[in-house]
Design a protein around this motif. Structure first.
Motif, PDB file in Angstrom:
ATOM      1  N   ALA A 266       0.844  -1.195   0.000  1.00 47.42           N
ATOM      2  CA  ALA A 266       0.000   0.000   0.000  1.00 47.42           C
ATOM      3  C   ALA A 266       0.881   1.248   0.000  1.00 47.42           C
ATOM      4  O   ALA A 266       2.015   1.218   0.511  1.00 47.42           O
ATOM      5  CB  ALA A 266      -0.901  -0.009   1.232  1.00 47.42           C
ATOM      6  N   PRO A 267       0.401   2.350  -0.573  1.00 47.06           N
ATOM      7  CA  PRO A 267       1.222   3.572  -0.711  1.00 47.06           C
ATOM      8  C   PRO A 267       1.861   4.044   0.588  1.00 47.06           C
ATOM      9  O   PRO A 267       3.012   4.493   0.588  1.00 47.06           O
ATOM     10  CB  PRO A 267       0.229   4.595  -1.256  1.00 47.06           C
ATOM     11  N   ASP A 268       1.143   3.959   1.722  1.00 48.90           N
ATOM     12  CA  ASP A 268       1.718   4.450   2.974  1.00 48.90           C
ATOM     13  C   ASP A 268       2.914   3.609   3.427  1.00 48.90           C
ATOM     14  O   ASP A 268       3.873   4.125   4.010  1.00 48.90           O
ATOM     15  CB  ASP A 268       0.650   4.508   4.077  1.00 48.90           C
ATOM     16  N   LEU A 269       2.860   2.297   3.142  1.00 48.34           N
ATOM     17  CA  LEU A 269       3.994   1.436   3.464  1.00 48.34           C
ATOM     18  C   LEU A 269       5.114   1.604   2.439  1.00 48.34           C
ATOM     19  O   LEU A 269       6.296   1.645   2.778  1.00 48.34           O
ATOM     20  CB  LEU A 269       3.560  -0.032   3.519  1.00 48.34           C
ATOM     21  N   GLN A 270       4.709   1.710   1.190  1.00 49.68           N
ATOM     22  CA  GLN A 270       5.690   1.808   0.114  1.00 49.68           C
ATOM     23  C   GLN A 270       6.533   3.079   0.238  1.00 49.68           C
ATOM     24  O   GLN A 270       7.693   3.108  -0.171  1.00 49.68           O
ATOM     25  CB  GLN A 270       4.975   1.781  -1.238  1.00 49.68           C
ATOM     26  N   GLU A 303     -11.575 -12.183  14.475  1.00 50.22           N
ATOM     27  CA  GLU A 303     -10.120 -12.075  14.580  1.00 50.22           C
ATOM     28  C   GLU A 303      -9.453 -12.528  13.292  1.00 50.22           C
ATOM     29  O   GLU A 303      -8.475 -11.926  12.834  1.00 50.22           O
ATOM     30  CB  GLU A 303      -9.607 -12.918  15.756  1.00 50.22           C
ATOM     31  N   LYS A 304     -10.004 -13.585  12.686  1.00 48.07           N
ATOM     32  CA  LYS A 304      -9.426 -14.085  11.442  1.00 48.07           C
ATOM     33  C   LYS A 304      -9.494 -13.014  10.357  1.00 48.07           C
ATOM     34  O   LYS A 304      -8.538 -12.815   9.599  1.00 48.07           O
ATOM     35  CB  LYS A 304     -10.159 -15.348  10.981  1.00 48.07           C
ATOM     36  N   ALA A 305     -10.605 -12.316  10.292  1.00 50.77           N
ATOM     37  CA  ALA A 305     -10.756 -11.265   9.282  1.00 50.77           C
ATOM     38  C   ALA A 305      -9.722 -10.152   9.483  1.00 50.77           C
ATOM     39  O   ALA A 305      -9.169  -9.614   8.519  1.00 50.77           O
ATOM     40  CB  ALA A 305     -12.167 -10.690   9.336  1.00 50.77           C
ATOM     41  N   GLU A 306      -9.467  -9.822  10.747  1.00 50.56           N
ATOM     42  CA  GLU A 306      -8.474  -8.787  11.043  1.00 50.56           C
ATOM     43  C   GLU A 306      -7.068  -9.245  10.622  1.00 50.56           C
ATOM     44  O   GLU A 306      -6.290  -8.474  10.051  1.00 50.56           O
ATOM     45  CB  GLU A 306      -8.477  -8.472  12.539  1.00 50.56           C
ATOM     46  N   VAL A 307      -6.766 -10.503  10.891  1.00 51.34           N
ATOM     47  CA  VAL A 307      -5.443 -11.029  10.549  1.00 51.34           C
ATOM     48  C   VAL A 307      -5.306 -11.144   9.032  1.00 51.34           C
ATOM     49  O   VAL A 307      -4.247 -10.826   8.475  1.00 51.34           O
ATOM     50  CB  VAL A 307      -5.203 -12.390  11.233  1.00 51.34           C
ATOM     51  N   VAL A 308      -6.357 -11.584   8.365  1.00 49.26           N
ATOM     52  CA  VAL A 308      -6.336 -11.679   6.897  1.00 49.26           C
ATOM     53  C   VAL A 308      -6.007 -10.314   6.294  1.00 49.26           C
ATOM     54  O   VAL A 308      -5.161 -10.188   5.399  1.00 49.26           O
ATOM     55  CB  VAL A 308      -7.678 -12.200   6.353  1.00 49.26           C
ATOM     56  N   ALA A 309      -6.660  -9.282   6.801  1.00 50.28           N
ATOM     57  CA  ALA A 309      -6.436  -7.930   6.275  1.00 50.28           C
ATOM     58  C   ALA A 309      -5.002  -7.470   6.519  1.00 50.28           C
ATOM     59  O   ALA A 309      -4.360  -6.881   5.641  1.00 50.28           O
ATOM     60  CB  ALA A 309      -7.434  -6.957   6.919  1.00 50.28           C
ATOM     61  N   ALA A 310      -4.477  -7.752   7.714  1.00 51.56           N
ATOM     62  CA  ALA A 310      -3.117  -7.315   8.048  1.00 51.56           C
ATOM     63  C   ALA A 310      -2.070  -8.076   7.228  1.00 51.56           C
ATOM     64  O   ALA A 310      -1.124  -7.481   6.700  1.00 51.56           O
ATOM     65  CB  ALA A 310      -2.857  -7.506   9.542  1.00 51.56           C
ATOM     66  N   VAL A 311      -2.255  -9.384   7.120  1.00 44.63           N
ATOM     67  CA  VAL A 311      -1.290 -10.191   6.364  1.00 44.63           C
ATOM     68  C   VAL A 311      -1.326  -9.814   4.885  1.00 44.63           C
ATOM     69  O   VAL A 311      -0.286  -9.753   4.212  1.00 44.63           O
ATOM     70  CB  VAL A 311      -1.557 -11.697   6.570  1.00 44.63           C
ATOM     71  N   SER A 312      -2.505  -9.533   4.376  1.00 43.17           N
ATOM     72  CA  SER A 312      -2.633  -9.069   2.988  1.00 43.17           C
ATOM     73  C   SER A 312      -1.895  -7.740   2.808  1.00 43.17           C
ATOM     74  O   SER A 312      -1.157  -7.546   1.838  1.00 43.17           O
ATOM     75  CB  SER A 312      -4.111  -8.899   2.633  1.00 43.17           C
ATOM     76  N   ARG A 313      -2.064  -6.863   3.753  1.00 42.69           N
ATOM     77  CA  ARG A 313      -1.418  -5.542   3.690  1.00 42.69           C
ATOM     78  C   ARG A 313       0.109  -5.667   3.690  1.00 42.69           C
ATOM     79  O   ARG A 313       0.798  -4.978   2.944  1.00 42.69           O
ATOM     80  CB  ARG A 313      -1.897  -4.714   4.880  1.00 42.69           C
ATOM     81  N   TYR A 314       0.631  -6.562   4.528  1.00 35.49           N
ATOM     82  CA  TYR A 314       2.082  -6.680   4.659  1.00 35.49           C
ATOM     83  C   TYR A 314       2.728  -7.570   3.593  1.00 35.49           C
ATOM     84  O   TYR A 314       3.919  -7.432   3.319  1.00 35.49           O
ATOM     85  CB  TYR A 314       2.442  -7.224   6.038  1.00 35.49           C
ATOM     86  N   SER A 315       1.971  -8.505   3.013  1.00 35.97           N
ATOM     87  CA  SER A 315       2.558  -9.442   2.056  1.00 35.97           C
ATOM     88  C   SER A 315       2.408  -9.007   0.609  1.00 35.97           C
ATOM     89  O   SER A 315       3.105  -9.520  -0.274  1.00 35.97           O
ATOM     90  CB  SER A 315       1.911 -10.823   2.220  1.00 35.97           C
TER      91      SER A 315
END
Length: 507
Positions: A266-270, A303-315
């Motif tokens: 994502a742009p903020d991470l990039q 919780e799974k939905a939150e982790v899915v979103a975070a892992v998607s964001r970081y990977s």
């Protein structure tokens, strides 16, 4: 004019020569003992120095004093050193198992390195050039090739018979057999070259980290040879288990580094520097991702939905891909998926390298783009260098990867052996070097191994980690070649004790 008898005699001599030639070719073998010494000049960090390169073979002996194999090696010595007792000696091994010492020899620490571009890609004409960052200015180096790698070979017995495959495995091809015979070989090498009083270091890459971790204790307890340092380059697990949630979660920081490199975050991470991104992802991995994976199928949907979103964001992968993997994303899938929409795959050992598959579908690449690129440049360079510059000539094939399998991986306690060697020897320090884009032995696994190596925490001041913006062979990237050699140089100089400083623990 020749008579019939002369013609017949000439014919018979020709046949005899041809038969002798074919007989020699059929019995082509490496010499158990050989030695070639050449003299050279170079410039390291702007300073000129002279050195010799000793290239040859030295036997491996069994308990009966019989030569069972011979190891090919190259030994570099600076020639203007008057006192060897203060001159460090680096004993260098690559991994595989079954890999020659070629990789670090002509790309990392040696005085000559590949003709490659600044990112590590092959260029022609093939060959070598001066390594302006080599650690030869501060230490002598011997590059050792285990049995069946490079020109190293198993030898026949006194009856001319080769040991069986099972016998060879017992003698050479396993975690502990490998360590045992190499320790004996190093004892002979150090004795012959009068290096017993020198500060001594082991450096190993990839599986070579298992090798040198085990050797640290074997040398101390069986050869009474004590070390100042062990360097683990792109280390394996060295017998320290990482399974289940830990193994799966530890991939995420590597995924994030790769996605950042390919502009898939994502742009903020990039927009952040790589180190900032990795610091955030590492904290998430330890604090949230591992506990979430530990819950398995009993994790709540929220919780799974939150982790899915975070892992998607970081990977850099889609949420659908993460969810469909049940939060556990395999390396193979990641290498195929991240750039699937561009029709490209990622290298295993260095994810900066790109490949092209037959089909975009599938869950793993067709081939390893980085390895084919490396073999492209390393193979012609090492064959040319040894023969023309080091003047070592043989018809034996140089094995980049040799036949050593099946490899006996049982009883791998190499990490614990390294810990015990450190505990027994207050002089012994360990440096770990890893590339952020290495997916085979990822950098966060290396950090985890360092954290777990000494559970007491009493030796953590003797353990250090250095990371680089490249892959498994981080030194192929020019900037990292300079940085990693400098880190080695500082490690070596910083682990030589002061004069009269005793090896003891203070109360």
């Amino acid at each position: 004019m020749l008579n019939n008898r002369s013609i017949l005699l000439a014919f018979l001599l020709t046949v005899l020569c041809l038969v002798s030639h074919h007989a020699l070719a059929a019995n082509r073998a490496i010499e158990a003992e050989s030695l070639v010494v050449t003299e050279h000049k170079t410039e390291i960090n702007g300073k000129r120095l002279n050195y010799t390169a000793t290239t040859g073979t030295q036997p491996v002996w069994n308990d009966k004093g019989e030569a069972t194999a011979t190891l090919f090696y190259t030994y570099y010595q600076r020639t203007d050193v008057k006192d060897k007792s203060t001159r460090p000696l680096i004993m260098s091994f690559n991994g595989g198992p079954g890999s020659a010492s070629v990789w670090m020899h002509v790309a990392y620490t040696g005085p000559r390195i590949l003709n490659i571009d600044d990112e590590g890609y092959p260029v022609q004409p093939y060959g070598v050039q001066t390594n302006p960052y080599s650690i030869l200015d501060v230490a002598d180096i011997v590059f050792v090739n285990p049995v069946n790698t490079a020109y190293s070979r198993v030898l026949p017995n006194s009856a001319g018979e080769m040991p069986s495959k099972d016998q060879q495995k017992e003698m050479f091809f396993g975690v502990n057999a490998d360590i045992k015979y190499l320790a004996e070989w190093l004892n002979t090498f150090v004795t012959r070259n009068e290096r017993w009083t020198s500060p001594k270091y082991l450096i190993g890459e990839s599986y070579g980290t298992n090798r040198v971790s085990g050797l640290a204790l074997e040398l101390q307890n069986r050869q009474w040879m004590y070390l100042n340092g062990v360097v683990l380059v792109s280390p394996t697990e060295i017998g320290i288990e990482r399974e289940g949630p830990v193994e799966a979660a530890n991939r995420l920081p590597y995924f994030a580094a790769t996605a950042w490199h390919h502009n898939k975050l994502a742009p903020d991470l990039q927009s952040k520097d790589l180190y900032e991104v990795l610091e955030e992802v590492e904290a998430y991995t330890i604090g949230t991702y591992i506990p979430a994976l530990a819950k398995g199928g009993f994790i709540s949907e929220a919780e799974k939905a939150e982790v899915v979103a975070a892992v998607s964001r970081y990977s850099g992968l889609s949420e659908e891909a993460v969810s469909s993997s049940n939060l556990d994303i395999s390396n193979n899938f990641f290498w195929k998926e991240l750039l699937r929409d561009e029709g490209k795959t990622l290298g295993r050992l260095d994810s900066r390298y790109l490949g092209i598959d037959k089909k975009r579908t599938g869950d793993r690449p067709d081939y390893w783009a980085e390895l084919t690129s490396w073999l492209h440049s390393f193979t012609p360079a090492i064959n040319h260098y040894i023969r023309t510059e080091l003047n070592y000539k043989t018809d034996i094939k140089y094995n980049m990867f040799g036949p050593v399998r099946p490899w006996d991986r049982s009883d791998d306690n190499t990490g614990e052996n390294l810990r015990l060697a450190m505990a027994q020897n207050p002089y012994l320090n360990v440096l770990i070097q890893s590339g952020y884009y290495d997916g085979a032995t990822n950098y966060f696994d290396a950090k985890y191994t360092m954290w777990q190596l000494d559970p007491s925490g009493q030796m953590k001041d003797r353990l250090s980690f250095k990371g680089y913006r490249s892959g498994h062979m981080m030194y192929l990237r020019r900037d990292d070649l300079e940085a990693s050699n400098q880190d080695l140089r500082e490690f070596i100089l910083g682990t030589i004790p002061a004069e009269n400083e005793p090896a003891q623990y203070a109360r």
